[in-house]
Design an enzyme around this catalytic site. Structure first.
Site, PDB file in Angstrom:
ATOM      1  N   ALA A  54       0.723  -1.345  -0.063  1.00 48.64           N
ATOM      2  CA  ALA A  54       0.047   0.111  -0.033  1.00 48.64           C
ATOM      3  C   ALA A  54       0.961   1.232   0.019  1.00 48.64           C
ATOM      4  CB  ALA A  54      -0.938   0.054   1.242  1.00 48.64           C
TER       5      ALA A  54
ATOM      6  N   PRO B 278       3.029   4.623  -0.841  1.00 47.55           N
ATOM      7  CA  PRO B 278       2.867   5.582   0.273  1.00 47.55           C
ATOM      8  C   PRO B 278       1.599   5.733   0.385  1.00 47.55           C
ATOM      9  CG  PRO B 278       3.775   6.464  -1.669  1.00 47.55           C
ATOM     10  CD  PRO B 278       3.818   5.107  -2.076  1.00 47.55           C
ATOM     11  N   GLY B 279       0.491   4.985  -0.512  1.00 49.97           N
ATOM     12  CA  GLY B 279      -1.077   5.072   0.020  1.00 49.97           C
ATOM     13  C   GLY B 279      -1.685   6.030  -0.959  1.00 49.97           C
ATOM     14  N   GLY B 280      -1.198   6.330  -1.887  1.00 51.42           N
ATOM     15  CA  GLY B 280      -2.019   7.008  -3.120  1.00 51.42           C
ATOM     16  C   GLY B 280      -3.313   6.245  -3.523  1.00 51.42           C
TER      17      GLY B 280
ATOM     18  N   GLU C 242       1.947  -3.093   4.364  1.00 56.43           N
ATOM     19  CA  GLU C 242       3.133  -2.635   3.684  1.00 56.43           C
ATOM     20  C   GLU C 242       4.271  -3.156   4.433  1.00 56.43           C
ATOM     21  OE1 GLU C 242       4.341  -0.955   0.986  1.00 56.43           O
ATOM     22  OE2 GLU C 242       6.266  -1.379   1.934  1.00 56.43           O
TER      23      GLU C 242
ATOM     24  N   ASP D 294       4.544  -8.166   5.793  1.00 59.95           N
ATOM     25  CA  ASP D 294       4.958  -8.897   4.563  1.00 59.95           C
ATOM     26  C   ASP D 294       3.503  -9.412   4.101  1.00 59.95           C
ATOM     27  OD1 ASP D 294       5.218 -10.543   2.583  1.00 59.95           O
ATOM     28  OD2 ASP D 294       7.240 -11.276   3.328  1.00 59.95           O
TER      29      ASP D 294
ATOM     30  N   ASP E  73      -1.301  -3.791  -6.257  1.00 60.02           N
ATOM     31  CA  ASP E  73      -0.315  -2.880  -6.856  1.00 60.02           C
ATOM     32  C   ASP E  73       0.993  -3.179  -6.723  1.00 60.02           C
ATOM     33  OD1 ASP E  73       0.181  -0.558  -8.443  1.00 60.02           O
ATOM     34  OD2 ASP E  73       0.404   0.703  -6.721  1.00 60.02           O
TER      35      ASP E  73
ATOM     36  N   CYS F 113       3.356  -0.629 -12.690  1.00 61.53           N
ATOM     37  CA  CYS F 113       3.812   0.631 -13.553  1.00 61.53           C
ATOM     38  C   CYS F 113       4.938   0.002 -14.621  1.00 61.53           C
ATOM     39  CB  CYS F 113       4.151   1.886 -12.916  1.00 61.53           C
ATOM     40  SG  CYS F 113       5.701   1.489 -11.724  1.00 61.53           S
TER      41      CYS F 113
HETATM   42  N1  SAM Z   1       0.059   0.977  -3.913  1.00 62.03           N
HETATM   43  C1  SAM Z   1       0.862   2.360  -3.626  1.00 62.03           C
HETATM   44  C2  SAM Z   1       0.524   3.698  -3.924  1.00 62.03           C
HETATM   45  O1  SAM Z   1      -0.419   3.632  -4.739  1.00 62.03           O
HETATM   46  O2  SAM Z   1       0.842   4.676  -3.221  1.00 62.03           O
HETATM   47  C3  SAM Z   1       2.319   1.817  -4.241  1.00 62.03           C
HETATM   48  C4  SAM Z   1       2.874   0.518  -4.078  1.00 62.03           C
HETATM   49  S1  SAM Z   1       4.415   0.460  -4.617  1.00 62.03           S
HETATM   50  C5  SAM Z   1       4.071  -0.177  -6.268  1.00 62.03           C
HETATM   51  C6  SAM Z   1       4.862  -1.483  -3.967  1.00 62.03           C
HETATM   52  C7  SAM Z   1       4.695  -1.444  -2.602  1.00 62.03           C
HETATM   53  O3  SAM Z   1       5.005  -2.907  -2.243  1.00 62.03           O
HETATM   54  C8  SAM Z   1       6.280  -0.693  -2.009  1.00 62.03           C
HETATM   55  O4  SAM Z   1       5.970   0.150  -0.909  1.00 62.03           O
HETATM   56  C9  SAM Z   1       6.750  -2.044  -1.296  1.00 62.03           C
HETATM   57  O5  SAM Z   1       7.712  -1.621  -0.333  1.00 62.03           O
HETATM   58  C10 SAM Z   1       5.889  -2.818  -1.020  1.00 62.03           C
HETATM   59  N2  SAM Z   1       6.069  -4.423  -0.882  1.00 62.03           N
HETATM   60  C11 SAM Z   1       6.904  -5.199  -1.652  1.00 62.03           C
HETATM   61  N3  SAM Z   1       6.786  -6.425  -1.144  1.00 62.03           N
HETATM   62  C12 SAM Z   1       5.942  -6.359  -0.240  1.00 62.03           C
HETATM   63  C13 SAM Z   1       5.319  -7.571   0.555  1.00 62.03           C
HETATM   64  N4  SAM Z   1       5.757  -8.856   0.356  1.00 62.03           N
HETATM   65  N5  SAM Z   1       4.164  -7.069   1.353  1.00 62.03           N
HETATM   66  C14 SAM Z   1       3.903  -6.004   1.645  1.00 62.03           C
HETATM   67  N6  SAM Z   1       4.431  -4.790   0.799  1.00 62.03           N
HETATM   68  C15 SAM Z   1       5.448  -5.169  -0.050  1.00 62.03           C
END
Ligand code: SAM
Length: 306
Positions: free
Chosen positions: A128, A130-132, A151, A178, A194, A244
């Protein structure tokens, strides 16, 4: 030999040779347009936070400060800033500090719209920070959904909590965990995954980190997260998977490998935005957004569990 391909359209940014090869193989006819889109300067875009204000009020404030903007046909709450200095000018306004807007790329507004949250549903935002998208889900449902926002990274988790608080997203349970280790007994009506990705659709792909190792570690993480999402989605529930990235190994190929033999399948996306998006050829149940002056390259898929 250099591992980058110089591109005349921008002085300092370059397409990594590996990405150039992969895009050429996957999109033989569109690769040049995609690369031009990756290299171009994108406009700043924002989402009005409907939990705190209205699009009309924000537009009025911007106009009264001579901040030029354009509206977006497919999302009432999205605005494109016109001027070079628009972002700095908006950051200086009290509405920014008050969390009445959130800077967010137009492409990244699409997954919550596809997930289409409805009051009363329980939603998991698996990755999630930074939460957008978490705050967009809350806003789209007028605060009526119960969101679990997960997160793994501690620093990004703190940023998530800050944004949830600033945006006034109250019914969100933020979980520093995780997501691949969530208990299999959980059940959610809807899930947004995402996923962490190579960023091949964004300027991040140009910062020198794009390589085979990054790509394979992303694919591994995406596969584990997707398998967990399928397990903890309610029967009849909807999962939206997004990245992305434009690369099939992180998107279509990954989905077809993981969904095979499960009770989940891609489902057609019915979105008001469809006609107004710069889309690359996309198979049913998916959208692949071409990067350009307004959009980052992005992939969204809608999956139903039968
Ligand atoms: N959805 C977010 C937004 O719109 O602000 C952006 C998410 S970013 C693409 C992916 C995120 O997944 C990162 O913050 C990363 O640290 C987190 N992440 C990666 N592996 C993860 C896991 N196994 N469990 C939870 N978070 C994870």
């Amino acid at each position: 030999m250099s591992d980058i391909i110089p591109n005349e359209s921008h002085n300092s940014l370059k397409i990594p040779a590996l990405l150039h090869r992969l895009l050429g193989e996957q999109f033989p006819k569109e690769a040049a347009r995609i690369e031009a889109g990756l290299l171009c300067q994108r406009r700043t875009t924002l989402r009005v936070n409907a939990l705190k204000t209205t699009a009309e009020a924000v537009r009025e404030t911007l106009s009264s400060h001579n901040i030029a903007y354009r509206t977006v046909s497919w999302y009432h709450d999205a605005l494109i800033l016109e001027g070079e200095d628009g972002k700095r000018a908006v950051e200086a306004l009290p509405l920014y500090e008050r969390g009445e807007i959130y800077f967010q790329s137009l492409s990244s507004m699409l997954p919550p719209l596809v997930l289409c949250p409805k009051a009363g549903e329980s939603i998991l935002d698996m990755t999630a920070a930074p939460g957008g998208k978490t705050t967009e889900l809350a806003a789209l449902s007028e605060g009526g959904v119960l969101i679990t926002a997960c997160e793994k990274d501690k620093i990004r988790f703190e940023r998530l909590k800050f944004n949830l608080s600033r945006q006034g997203a109250g019914k969100v349970n933020a979980l520093h965990a995780d997501a691949t280790k969530l208990d299999d007994f959980f059940r959610f009506d809807k899930i947004l995954l995402d996923a962490p990705c190579s960023g091949s659709g964004t300027a991040d792909a140009l910062n020198g980190t794009f390589c085979e190792k990054l790509l394979s570690s992303c694919v591994k993480a995406q596969e584990q997260l997707l398998k967990k999402a399928i397990k903890i989605l309610k029967r009849g529930g909807t999962l939206v998977y997004s990245t992305c990235s434009l690369l099939s190994c992180e998107n279509e190929a990954l989905l077809s490998r993981v969904l095979k033999g499960t009770d989940c399948a891609l489902s057609p996306i019915d979105l008001k935005a469809n006609g107004d998006l710069p889309l690359l050829e996309s198979s049913a149940g998916t959208l692949t957004v071409l990067p350009d002056e307004h959009f980052e390259g992005f992939f969204v898929a809608k999956i139903i569990k039968y």
